[in-house]
Design an enzyme around this catalytic site. Structure first.
Site, PDB file in Angstrom:
ATOM      1  N   GLU A  48     103.340  69.420  24.963  1.00  0.00           N
ATOM      2  CA  GLU A  48     102.541  69.082  26.128  1.00  0.00           C
ATOM      3  C   GLU A  48     102.483  67.755  26.329  1.00  0.00           C
ATOM      4  O   GLU A  48     102.415  66.844  27.208  1.00  0.00           O
ATOM      5  CB  GLU A  48     101.134  69.773  26.275  1.00  0.00           C
ATOM      6  CG  GLU A  48     101.453  71.130  26.626  1.00  0.00           C
ATOM      7  CD  GLU A  48     101.764  72.149  25.667  1.00  0.00           C
ATOM      8  OE1 GLU A  48     102.149  73.287  25.848  1.00  0.00           O
ATOM      9  OE2 GLU A  48     101.735  71.682  24.378  1.00  0.00           O
ATOM     10  N   PHE A  76      94.777  69.690  26.048  1.00  0.00           N
ATOM     11  CA  PHE A  76      94.093  68.926  25.106  1.00  0.00           C
ATOM     12  C   PHE A  76      95.025  68.318  24.105  1.00  0.00           C
ATOM     13  O   PHE A  76      94.761  67.279  23.617  1.00  0.00           O
ATOM     14  CB  PHE A  76      93.280  69.986  24.238  1.00  0.00           C
ATOM     15  CG  PHE A  76      91.996  70.741  24.997  1.00  0.00           C
ATOM     16  CD1 PHE A  76      91.619  69.958  26.090  1.00  0.00           C
ATOM     17  CD2 PHE A  76      91.519  71.896  24.712  1.00  0.00           C
ATOM     18  CE1 PHE A  76      90.472  70.379  26.974  1.00  0.00           C
ATOM     19  CE2 PHE A  76      90.665  72.086  25.374  1.00  0.00           C
ATOM     20  CZ  PHE A  76      89.937  71.654  26.610  1.00  0.00           C
ATOM     21  N   HIS A 117      92.764  79.935  23.548  1.00  0.00           N
ATOM     22  CA  HIS A 117      93.611  79.839  24.668  1.00  0.00           C
ATOM     23  C   HIS A 117      92.593  80.079  25.900  1.00  0.00           C
ATOM     24  O   HIS A 117      93.213  79.903  27.304  1.00  0.00           O
ATOM     25  CB  HIS A 117      94.423  81.271  24.671  1.00  0.00           C
ATOM     26  CG  HIS A 117      95.645  81.005  23.779  1.00  0.00           C
ATOM     27  ND1 HIS A 117      95.416  81.162  22.338  1.00  0.00           N
ATOM     28  CD2 HIS A 117      96.768  80.890  23.764  1.00  0.00           C
ATOM     29  CE1 HIS A 117      96.606  80.767  21.556  1.00  0.00           C
ATOM     30  NE2 HIS A 117      97.429  80.838  22.673  1.00  0.00           N
TER      31      HIS A 117
END
Length: 323
Positions: A48, A76, A117
């Protein structure tokens, strides 16, 4: 035959109308790749931070990028890019650069995937200057907010509850009349009522609407307001929708400390819209999400708790209204 989800049309309409729009994702739908090309529908590795860094570079050169991550918790991993880069370029460049970048991902809702999650961090994200944080509470509001996000000049994060895509998504209460574009920073009146105002965000919107149906059976006519976005937060708009001189219940899955509902409660009290004794917060517990449904259920507001809070926190007011 199942109804098509309104989000599909929102994404396809944006891709068709904007040839400069690309989508990053760790998976891509074959039909979208065939229609729009692999150069726009880019299959990415599970990284990410790299996804957001690449999307930032493209956005600064005039492209628009939709970054689709499986879980908003994975954002994050890219917090440096988000906080120190993506959201600061307009300010640091004196308005010479904009970053038309959208991040969408699943938050919390019925999947029971555990602490790493299941996050609903819209309160945390709302404190990042320069970032729009959309938190849809229904399928049509998801489509409408994403349509606006995909034409917005600045970065937007859309937190999508998995419940909005569950097999029975069409059975969710739907306060929005259509999946048309919705403005940011404008709360919606999800249900009219005269005895009590309930304000929800994300998953708590549907819970408040179901609770309002149950309260109606006990003679309580509850109004429901949908915040729609955590940033901008429509403080004055919500204040204008509160039933005058009646109780207010703010319902949020996030913990009370630093939540958008705590911010909103302060505004309603300071402006005289709600008396301190006529406003209450029903929020989530400050505990990581357990995998076990049995352990998770007591930590979050649900229909039973909303009804109980409305009837017990404001019993004297409701009795005077409904003798």
């Amino acid at each position: 035959m199942s109804r098509p989800h309104p989000i599909g049309a929102a994404v396809r309409d944006a891709l068709t109308a904007q040839p400069d729009l690309s989508m990053f994702c760790t998976y891509q739908q074959d039909d979208l790749v065939a229609r729009y090309g692999a150069d726009r529908m880019v299959r990415m590795p599970i990284a990410e931070n790299a996804m957001l860094g690449m999307a930032l570079g493209m956005a600064l050169t005039g492209r628009r990028v939709l970054v689709s991550i499986a879980r908003i918790a994975f954002l994050f991993s890219a917090f440096d890019q988000l906080v120190n880069q993506v959201t600061t370029w307009r300010y640091m460049s004196g308005g010479q650069f904009s970053v038309p970048l959208v991040v969408r991902g699943f938050s919390r809702g019925g999947e029971h995937l555990g602490a790493q999650h299941e996050h609903a961090p819209y309160g945390l994200l709302s404190r990042i200057p320069g970032l729009v944080v959309a938190v849809p509470g229904s399928p049509n509001s998801l489509a409408g907010l994403l349509r606006t996000a995909l034409t917005h000049p600045d970065p937007v994060v859309v937190l999508e509850s998995p419940l909005l895509f569950a097999p029975d998504w069409a059975d969710l209460p739907e306060p929005e009349p259509s999946p048309a574009a919705l403005p940011f920073g404008v709360a919606g009146l999800a249900r009219t009522g005269t005895d009590l105002t309930m304000v929800g965000i994300g998953n708590t919107v549907a819970a408040c609407l179901r609770a309002a149906d149950r309260l109606a059976g006990q003679g309580v006519d509850a109004r429901v307001v949908d915040l729609r976005t955590a940033a901008p937060l429509d403080r004055d708009g919500v204040a204008a929708m509160v039933v005058p001189d009646r109780p207010v219940l703010l319902v949020d899955e996030e913990p009370r400390g630093g939540s958008v509902m705590t911010d909103l409660a302060l505004h309603l009290v300071q402006t005289g819209v709600a008396a301190p004794g006529r406003i209450d917060l029903l929020t989530g517990a400050p505990v990581p999400a357990p995998v076990s449904p049995t352990l998770l259920a007591p930590l979050l507001p649900d229909v039973d708790r909303i009804v109980d809070a409305a009837l017990h926190s404001f019993a004297p007011d409701l009795r005077r209204k409904n003798p």
